[in-house]
Design a protein around this motif. Structure first.
Motif, PDB file in Angstrom:
ATOM      1  N   UNK A 236     -17.789  19.296  -2.812  1.00 46.88           N
ATOM      2  CA  UNK A 236     -17.578  17.860  -2.582  1.00 46.88           C
ATOM      3  C   UNK A 236     -16.286  17.593  -1.818  1.00 46.88           C
ATOM      4  N   UNK A 237     -15.154  18.041  -2.363  1.00 49.90           N
ATOM      5  CA  UNK A 237     -13.864  17.678  -1.774  1.00 49.90           C
ATOM      6  C   UNK A 237     -13.691  18.241  -0.367  1.00 49.90           C
ATOM      7  N   UNK A 238     -13.941  19.534  -0.190  1.00 54.27           N
ATOM      8  CA  UNK A 238     -13.692  20.149   1.115  1.00 54.27           C
ATOM      9  C   UNK A 238     -14.648  19.641   2.196  1.00 54.27           C
ATOM     10  N   UNK A 239     -15.968  19.537   1.926  1.00 54.45           N
ATOM     11  CA  UNK A 239     -16.825  18.948   2.966  1.00 54.45           C
ATOM     12  C   UNK A 239     -16.403  17.524   3.334  1.00 54.45           C
ATOM     13  N   UNK A 240     -15.981  16.745   2.339  1.00 55.47           N
ATOM     14  CA  UNK A 240     -15.550  15.375   2.599  1.00 55.47           C
ATOM     15  C   UNK A 240     -14.315  15.349   3.492  1.00 55.47           C
ATOM     16  N   UNK A 241     -13.351  16.201   3.178  1.00 56.23           N
ATOM     17  CA  UNK A 241     -12.113  16.244   3.960  1.00 56.23           C
ATOM     18  C   UNK A 241     -12.366  16.804   5.362  1.00 56.23           C
ATOM     19  N   UNK A 242     -13.146  17.873   5.442  1.00 51.41           N
ATOM     20  CA  UNK A 242     -13.386  18.510   6.740  1.00 51.41           C
ATOM     21  C   UNK A 242     -14.126  17.587   7.707  1.00 51.41           C
ATOM     22  N   UNK A 243     -15.107  16.863   7.195  1.00 49.66           N
ATOM     23  CA  UNK A 243     -15.936  16.028   8.073  1.00 49.66           C
ATOM     24  C   UNK A 243     -15.284  14.691   8.380  1.00 49.66           C
ATOM     25  N   UNK A 244     -14.741  14.027   7.354  1.00 43.03           N
ATOM     26  CA  UNK A 244     -14.242  12.667   7.555  1.00 43.03           C
ATOM     27  C   UNK A 244     -12.790  12.602   8.021  1.00 43.03           C
ATOM     28  N   UNK A 245     -11.970  13.580   7.632  1.00 41.57           N
ATOM     29  CA  UNK A 245     -10.557  13.534   8.000  1.00 41.57           C
ATOM     30  C   UNK A 245     -10.213  14.448   9.161  1.00 41.57           C
ATOM     31  N   UNK A 246     -10.791  15.643   9.166  1.00 39.08           N
ATOM     32  CA  UNK A 246     -10.483  16.598  10.234  1.00 39.08           C
ATOM     33  C   UNK A 246     -11.542  16.601  11.327  1.00 39.08           C
ATOM     34  N   UNK A 300      -1.128  20.815   2.802  1.00 35.03           N
ATOM     35  CA  UNK A 300      -0.430  21.290   4.000  1.00 35.03           C
ATOM     36  C   UNK A 300      -1.415  21.569   5.135  1.00 35.03           C
ATOM     37  N   UNK A 301      -2.582  22.130   4.799  1.00 36.33           N
ATOM     38  CA  UNK A 301      -3.556  22.492   5.832  1.00 36.33           C
ATOM     39  C   UNK A 301      -4.097  21.262   6.549  1.00 36.33           C
ATOM     40  N   UNK A 309      -6.538  22.675  11.458  1.00 33.96           N
ATOM     41  CA  UNK A 309      -6.783  22.222  10.090  1.00 33.96           C
ATOM     42  C   UNK A 309      -7.937  22.923   9.409  1.00 33.96           C
ATOM     43  N   UNK A 310      -9.093  23.001  10.090  1.00 37.64           N
ATOM     44  CA  UNK A 310     -10.277  23.598   9.475  1.00 37.64           C
ATOM     45  C   UNK A 310     -10.079  25.081   9.136  1.00 37.64           C
ATOM     46  N   UNK A 311      -9.558  25.913  10.062  1.00 41.27           N
ATOM     47  CA  UNK A 311      -9.308  27.311   9.693  1.00 41.27           C
ATOM     48  C   UNK A 311      -8.306  27.448   8.549  1.00 41.27           C
ATOM     49  N   UNK A 312      -7.292  26.572   8.529  1.00 40.93           N
ATOM     50  CA  UNK A 312      -6.300  26.640   7.456  1.00 40.93           C
ATOM     51  C   UNK A 312      -6.929  26.268   6.115  1.00 40.93           C
ATOM     52  N   UNK A 313      -7.778  25.250   6.105  1.00 39.25           N
ATOM     53  CA  UNK A 313      -8.471  24.859   4.876  1.00 39.25           C
ATOM     54  C   UNK A 313      -9.355  26.001   4.383  1.00 39.25           C
ATOM     55  N   UNK A 314     -10.059  26.661   5.293  1.00 43.97           N
ATOM     56  CA  UNK A 314     -10.914  27.787   4.923  1.00 43.97           C
ATOM     57  C   UNK A 314     -10.095  28.917   4.313  1.00 43.97           C
ATOM     58  N   UNK A 315      -8.914  29.160   4.858  1.00 49.24           N
ATOM     59  CA  UNK A 315      -8.041  30.222   4.328  1.00 49.24           C
ATOM     60  C   UNK A 315      -7.559  29.880   2.926  1.00 49.24           C
ATOM     61  N   UNK A 368     -13.041   8.686  -4.729  1.00 54.27           N
ATOM     62  CA  UNK A 368     -12.184   7.506  -4.826  1.00 54.27           C
ATOM     63  C   UNK A 368     -10.792   7.784  -4.273  1.00 54.27           C
ATOM     64  N   UNK A 369     -10.287   8.997  -4.462  1.00 56.10           N
ATOM     65  CA  UNK A 369      -8.945   9.335  -4.002  1.00 56.10           C
ATOM     66  C   UNK A 369      -8.897   9.670  -2.512  1.00 56.10           C
ATOM     67  N   UNK A 370      -9.956  10.298  -1.991  1.00 53.04           N
ATOM     68  CA  UNK A 370      -9.946  10.784  -0.609  1.00 53.04           C
ATOM     69  C   UNK A 370      -9.631   9.700   0.432  1.00 53.04           C
ATOM     70  N   UNK A 371     -10.189   8.481   0.335  1.00 51.10           N
ATOM     71  CA  UNK A 371      -9.886   7.463   1.349  1.00 51.10           C
ATOM     72  C   UNK A 371      -8.415   7.055   1.410  1.00 51.10           C
ATOM     73  N   UNK A 372      -7.655   7.354   0.350  1.00 46.85           N
ATOM     74  CA  UNK A 372      -6.241   6.992   0.319  1.00 46.85           C
ATOM     75  C   UNK A 372      -5.352   8.059   0.957  1.00 46.85           C
ATOM     76  N   UNK A 373      -5.954   9.095   1.508  1.00 48.23           N
ATOM     77  CA  UNK A 373      -5.192  10.110   2.222  1.00 48.23           C
ATOM     78  C   UNK A 373      -5.103  11.425   1.465  1.00 48.23           C
TER      79      UNK A 373
END
Length: 409
Positions: A236-246, A300-301, A309-315, A368-373
């Motif tokens: 949930x968290x990583x797909x959400x961050x990777x697609x919507x933020x990165x 940080x990633x 960002x994406x390679x760093x998140x994967x690491x 709920x937290x993800x949209x706040x950064x």
């Protein structure tokens, strides 16, 4: 302090309930992998329900399914073992049958089917842990629990891959996958029941027994609600961050999920063996530190932006998976070590309630937290997990005070 220094496959299978039980676990996991990742898709495409209605029905089914846990705990404390495992599989057969019988547009029948699936999914972990705790003892039990988790993840992964390959067949393929899942649950239930394992608390070896009431484990149960968020980070968290933020390709999310599964399958037992030189409570606290460090790593990633960002998140996700492995290898093992034999079922049921609650609320909290950064999401998770690790480290083991032996070690 007894430690486990070698991995002997035959001994591991025997400590996990025997060959037939191992096959039952594999068949059950394979069937679950065929359907569970695509249950939402089944509701939307086969039953023509709206996505929000399907999601709400699934959430309600899982949460209401938690109500069965006190009864499961009492059943286990009366000595039942393989019967409870088989029942957790059979109730999912009923869920699949209802799913196949549900006409298009009937959301309440779908919710009822999900409820029965949820009851089985919630009851199984506690029943399985109680069965393993009856067959194996000490650190051998910890490794057997880890081996069961590795086997289950392997079955789930293979089932999901097979289902993915079949999805080109559309709604007919989804219905066929559901039918095969029901047959797999039925076969697994028959195999598990055939083990015929029934335990009497007084038959537990003295070295594993503690007298007195069930330990409160308040800090452990509260911390577990936070720890279990790590299980939904790859999904949930990583797909959400990777697609919507990165704005990264969904391929990154898929690769992280596959890597998580492979690492759990290959490392769960070796890491549990490696950690057996330390007390279970210390290892569980360490898991929280590793998870919190990974959350700060994700923070940080994500600050690196689209390019790196994406390679760093994967690491960093590898570190998160290591934390998950350490957590999974010590949490249930600590509960089985702390609980007196005559209340083991109730202790495991309470622990599974905290796990189920954490899994139920974590998607809502994360989204709920993800949209706040990134700081709100990863900073909050890191702070909560570190606080939980501290609470676990400082909580006193009731069993240690009563019996004079370090139950949590």
């Amino acid at each position: 302090m007894a430690t486990t220094t070698k991995i002997q496959p035959r001994a591991l299978v025997r400590a996990s309930g025997g060959p037939r039980y191992a096959v039952a676990l594999a068949v059950d996991a394979l069937g679950t992998g065929l359907l569970r990742p695509f249950l939402l898709l089944y509701g939307v495409t086969v039953l023509r329900l709206s996505a929000p209605a399907t999601g709400i029905a699934m959430t309600v089914g899982v949460v209401v399914g938690l109500v069965c846990m006190p009864a499961v705990g009492r059943w286990l404390d009366r000595g039942a073992r393989s019967t409870v495992v088989a029942a957790s599989m059979l109730v999912r057969v009923l869920g699949v049958a209802l799913l196949l019988a549900t006409p298009a547009g009937h959301v309440w029948l779908f919710a009822t089917a999900v409820l029965f699936l949820g009851i089985g999914n919630q009851a199984w972990p506690a029943a399985h842990a109680a069965l393993v705790a009856t067959v194996a003892h000490g650190r051998e039990r910890d490794v057997a629990l880890a081996g069961g988790r590795a086997l289950r993840n392997a079955g789930l992964g293979v089932g999901a891959l097979l289902a993915t390959a079949c999805l080109a067949g559309g709604t007919t393929a989804l219905q066929a996958l559901a039918a095969v899942t029901g047959l797999a649950y039925l076969a697994a239930a028959a195999l598990a029941w055939s083990v015929h394992l029934h335990a009497q608390p007084t038959a537990t070896p003295a070295k594993d027994m503690t007298d007195g009431p069930a330990p409160r484990m308040r800090a452990l149960l509260a911390a577990n609600v936070v720890y279990v968020f790590c299980l939904n980070v790859p999904e949930i968290a990583l797909p959400l961050v990777l697609v919507t933020q990165l704005h990264a390709s969904p391929v990154w999310s898929a690769a992280i999920f596959v890597a998580n599964t492979v690492l759990v399958v290959t490392l769960q037992v070796p890491v549990t063996v490696l950690m057996s030189r330390f007390s279970r409570r210390t290892v569980l606290a360490l898991a929280g530190v590793v998870l919190a460090a990974s959350y700060l790593g994700f923070l940080a990633a994500t600050s690196l932006g689209h390019g790196w960002g994406a390679p760093a998140v994967a690491t960093v996700s590898v570190v998160c998976t290591i934390g998950e492995i350490i957590y999974a290898g010590s949490a249930t093992a600590l509960v089985t070590a702390l609980a007196p034999a005559h209340v083991l079922g109730r202790a495991l049921a309470r622990f599974e309630l905290s796990t189920g609650f954490g899994l139920a609320v974590s998607p809502a909290v994360i989204t709920a937290l993800a949209p706040h950064g990134s700081a709100a999401l990863w900073g909050s998770l890191a702070a909560a997990t570190l606080l939980s690790a501290s609470a676990i480290a400082t909580e006193k083991d009731q069993g240690t005070r009563l019996s004079g032996c370090a139950a949590g070690r």
